[in-house]
Design a protein around this motif. Structure first.
Motif, short mmCIF file in Angstrom:
data_model
loop_
_atom_site.label_atom_id
_atom_site.label_comp_id
_atom_site.label_asym_id
_atom_site.label_seq_id
_atom_site.Cartn_x
_atom_site.Cartn_y
_atom_site.Cartn_z
N GLY A 81 -15.21 11.38 -15.74
CA GLY A 81 -16.17 10.80 -14.82
C GLY A 81 -17.56 10.68 -15.42
N PHE A 82 -18.53 10.44 -14.55
CA PHE A 82 -19.91 10.25 -14.96
C PHE A 82 -20.77 11.47 -14.61
CE2 PHE A 82 -18.18 6.02 -14.18
CZ PHE A 82 -18.41 5.45 -15.42
N SER A 83 -20.14 12.60 -14.41
CA SER A 83 -20.85 13.80 -14.03
C SER A 83 -21.73 14.28 -15.19
CB SER A 83 -19.84 14.88 -13.65
OG SER A 83 -20.44 15.94 -12.98
N VAL A 84 -22.89 14.86 -14.88
CA VAL A 84 -23.89 15.20 -15.90
C VAL A 84 -23.39 16.18 -16.96
CG1 VAL A 84 -25.90 14.67 -14.46
CG2 VAL A 84 -24.97 17.01 -14.50
N GLU A 85 -22.40 16.99 -16.64
CA GLU A 85 -21.93 17.98 -17.59
C GLU A 85 -20.94 17.43 -18.62
OE1 GLU A 85 -18.52 18.00 -14.76
OE2 GLU A 85 -20.66 17.64 -14.64
N ALA A 86 -20.47 16.20 -18.44
CA ALA A 86 -19.44 15.62 -19.31
C ALA A 86 -19.77 15.71 -20.81
CB ALA A 86 -19.16 14.18 -18.91
N PRO A 87 -20.99 15.42 -21.25
CA PRO A 87 -21.28 15.51 -22.68
C PRO A 87 -21.27 16.94 -23.23
CG PRO A 87 -22.89 14.10 -21.59
CD PRO A 87 -22.09 14.78 -20.53
N GLU A 88 -21.24 17.94 -22.36
CA GLU A 88 -21.28 19.34 -22.78
C GLU A 88 -19.91 19.87 -23.21
OE1 GLU A 88 -24.30 21.07 -22.84
OE2 GLU A 88 -25.09 19.09 -22.38
N MET B 18 -18.39 15.82 -8.68
CA MET B 18 -19.25 15.09 -9.60
C MET B 18 -20.69 15.50 -9.34
SD MET B 18 -17.47 13.16 -11.52
CE MET B 18 -15.72 12.96 -11.59
N CYS B 19 -21.44 15.69 -10.41
CA CYS B 19 -22.82 16.12 -10.32
C CYS B 19 -23.70 15.03 -10.92
CB CYS B 19 -23.00 17.44 -11.07
SG CYS B 19 -24.60 18.21 -10.84
N PHE B 20 -24.65 14.55 -10.12
CA PHE B 20 -25.49 13.43 -10.51
C PHE B 20 -26.97 13.80 -10.39
CE2 PHE B 20 -21.70 11.69 -8.45
CZ PHE B 20 -21.20 10.87 -9.45
N PRO B 21 -27.83 13.16 -11.19
CA PRO B 21 -29.26 13.31 -10.92
C PRO B 21 -29.55 12.82 -9.49
CG PRO B 21 -28.93 12.37 -13.09
CD PRO B 21 -27.58 12.38 -12.40
N LEU B 22 -30.38 13.54 -8.79
CA LEU B 22 -30.71 13.19 -7.41
C LEU B 22 -31.24 11.76 -7.37
CD1 LEU B 22 -30.83 14.40 -4.56
CD2 LEU B 22 -33.18 15.04 -5.03
N GLY B 23 -30.67 10.94 -6.51
CA GLY B 23 -31.08 9.55 -6.38
C GLY B 23 -30.17 8.59 -7.10
#
Length: 133
Positions: free
Chosen positions: A91-98, A41-46
């Motif tokens: 999941g909630f990973s940043v790439e999901a909408p892509e 999973m890739c998230f914005p830092l923080g």
């Protein structure tokens, strides 16, 4: 010989750079859950709190990569490569909408790599970067 525990494919690097342009600094976390819980999973830092038992495997494209402590125990003998494939994860990973998702490809370390890792010592646990948020 310095051995990296995690790397990325060119396709994953391109996507990661694009996501950094949209979201700013990012963080990867690899858990040991089932289904999409086993995908990185890739998230914005923080936006993800790294725990004291999470293991820091290194940085890919300027992005810290962590794995849960229990999952590291299973995968400590494997080199991880972050790749990207078509299809949306749940999941909630940043790439999901892509319309794509990050995926881990792995291989067992070769003997020379394993011995070099033993000399390097265990990877650090807990946050190894500045957590914003």
């Amino acid at each position: 010989m310095r051995v990296e525990r995690v790397t990325v494919t060119p396709a994953a690097e391109a996507l990661l750079r694009r996501m950094q342009g949209v979201h700013g600094p990012l963080l990867f976390h690899q858990s040991g859950g089932c289904c999409d819980g086993s995908a990185p999973m890739c998230f914005p830092l923080g936006e993800f709190r790294v725990g004291q038992q999470d293991v820091y495997l290194g940085t890919v494209v300027g992005t810290p990569f962590y794995i849960s402590g229990p999952q590291f125990e299973y995968w400590q003998h494997t080199h991880l490569t972050v790749d990207v494939v078509p299809g949306r994860g749940s999941g909630f990973s940043v790439e999901a909408p892509e319309g794509v998702r990050f995926l881990i490809r792995s291989r067992v370390f070769e003997d020379a790599e394993y011995h070099a890792l033993q000399e390097q010592g265990p990877p650090p646990r807990g946050p190894q970067h500045e957590q914003r948020g």
